[in-house]
Design an enzyme around this catalytic site. Sequence first.
Site, short mmCIF file in Angstrom:
data_model
loop_
_atom_site.label_atom_id
_atom_site.label_comp_id
_atom_site.label_asym_id
_atom_site.label_seq_id
_atom_site.Cartn_x
_atom_site.Cartn_y
_atom_site.Cartn_z
N ASN A 10 0.86 -1.19 0.00
CA ASN A 10 0.00 0.00 0.00
C ASN A 10 0.89 1.24 0.00
O ASN A 10 1.50 1.58 1.01
CB ASN A 10 -0.89 -0.03 1.25
CG ASN A 10 -1.72 1.23 1.39
OD1 ASN A 10 -1.96 1.95 0.39
ND2 ASN A 10 -2.17 1.53 2.59
N LYS A 12 -0.03 4.29 -0.22
CA LYS A 12 -0.69 5.49 0.33
C LYS A 12 -0.48 6.67 -0.64
O LYS A 12 -0.47 6.46 -1.85
CB LYS A 12 -0.16 5.81 1.73
CG LYS A 12 -0.09 4.56 2.61
CD LYS A 12 0.13 4.88 4.05
CE LYS A 12 0.40 3.58 4.80
NZ LYS A 12 0.15 3.68 6.22
N HIS A 96 -9.39 1.22 4.80
CA HIS A 96 -8.10 1.41 5.49
C HIS A 96 -8.33 2.34 6.68
O HIS A 96 -9.12 3.28 6.60
CB HIS A 96 -7.07 2.00 4.53
CG HIS A 96 -5.69 1.95 5.09
ND1 HIS A 96 -5.24 2.87 6.02
CD2 HIS A 96 -4.67 1.09 4.90
CE1 HIS A 96 -3.99 2.56 6.36
NE2 HIS A 96 -3.63 1.48 5.70
N GLU A 98 -6.74 4.71 7.81
CA GLU A 98 -6.54 6.15 7.54
C GLU A 98 -7.79 6.75 6.88
O GLU A 98 -8.13 7.90 7.15
CB GLU A 98 -5.29 6.32 6.65
CG GLU A 98 -4.02 6.05 7.46
CD GLU A 98 -2.85 5.53 6.66
OE1 GLU A 98 -2.86 5.63 5.42
OE2 GLU A 98 -1.91 5.03 7.29
N GLU A 168 -5.32 -5.09 10.54
CA GLU A 168 -4.28 -4.09 10.73
C GLU A 168 -4.53 -3.35 12.04
O GLU A 168 -5.33 -2.39 12.08
CB GLU A 168 -4.30 -3.08 9.59
CG GLU A 168 -4.07 -3.69 8.23
CD GLU A 168 -3.48 -2.68 7.26
OE1 GLU A 168 -2.39 -2.92 6.75
OE2 GLU A 168 -4.11 -1.63 7.04
N GLY A 174 2.43 2.14 10.59
CA GLY A 174 3.37 3.24 10.43
C GLY A 174 4.08 3.64 11.70
O GLY A 174 4.67 4.71 11.78
N SER A 213 3.45 -2.28 10.14
CA SER A 213 4.90 -2.22 10.32
C SER A 213 5.62 -3.51 9.92
O SER A 213 6.61 -3.90 10.55
CB SER A 213 5.25 -1.81 11.76
OG SER A 213 4.79 -0.50 12.01
C1 PEP Z 1 -0.72 0.10 5.78
O1 PEP Z 1 -0.63 1.18 5.25
O2 PEP Z 1 -1.69 -0.61 5.53
C2 PEP Z 1 0.35 -0.35 6.68
C3 PEP Z 1 0.23 -1.52 7.26
O3 PEP Z 1 1.41 0.52 6.86
P1 PEP Z 1 2.81 0.17 7.55
O4 PEP Z 1 3.29 -1.14 6.96
O5 PEP Z 1 3.71 1.32 7.19
O6 PEP Z 1 2.58 0.05 9.01
#
Ligand code: PEP
Length: 256
Positions: A10, A12, A96, A98, A168, A174, A213
């Site tokens: 992803n 973003k 997501h 976000e 997630e 992040g 992460s």
């Molecule tokens: C994501 O954006 O879905 C995500 C898991 O980000 P990160 O791997 O940076 O934590």
Amino acid sequence: MARTPFIAGNWKMHKTVAEAEDYIQALLPRVYSADGVDVAICVPFTALQAMVDSTRGSRVEVFAQNMHELSNGAFTGEVSAAMLTEIDVHGVVLGHSERRQCYNETDKALSHKMVAAFSAGLKPILCVGETEDERERGDTERKLRHQVQEGLERLTPEQIAQVTVAYEPIWAIGTGKVATPDQAQDAIAFVRALIEDKAPDAAEHARVLYGGSVTPDGAPELLALPDVDGALVGGASLDPENFARIVDAAVQLAAS
Ligand code: PEP
């Protein structure tokens, strides 16, 4: 039932078209022989067409990061499922955290988006997960139950069998804070049990990914967990070499 592992990156709001082209030219030779693993990049709207064209004939699928639940209308700034399939986009990330947090995306809207995605022939990845507060209060399962049940509410058992859910934990996105193997396994097994409640025969086909992460070094342990079918990778997917190393980890596990 062996589910095909799935590694999705992803991006973003990262990468112009020129940057995306450089990335994909570096990634394609690295994942050329990633047999037994599905690979997708989830890219900004502006890079979708270029990435679809550049990945044609390869194993890399191209996903959008959002779409509207209706087919058209007065929704400035939005994109419909048909607009994505017209340019041969394969799938879409829905819900997501976000988008839930910054744009007030609701479970109700997501339940309609899931139907719209399937009706158009797009493969949806439904994201679910709890905040740090919710985990500390012991509310993780309540949150996941709500998000999974509503997200899948309007789907047929046949559609549920094709669903991908990404667990997630929001506190892991992040932040560099990865869920422990026990936390990831427990939550993902719970998500699978919720899918089974809704569609008993579909649960063994639906894929459940871990996201939060994930790095090339941490991926092998997470991907080896019994209920984990792959990863949704944010930050580490922005570098083609790091992303390819996570794909490699999935390939090695699939072959073992
Ligand atoms: C994501 O954006 O879905 C995500 C898991 O980000 P990160 O791997 O940076 O934590």
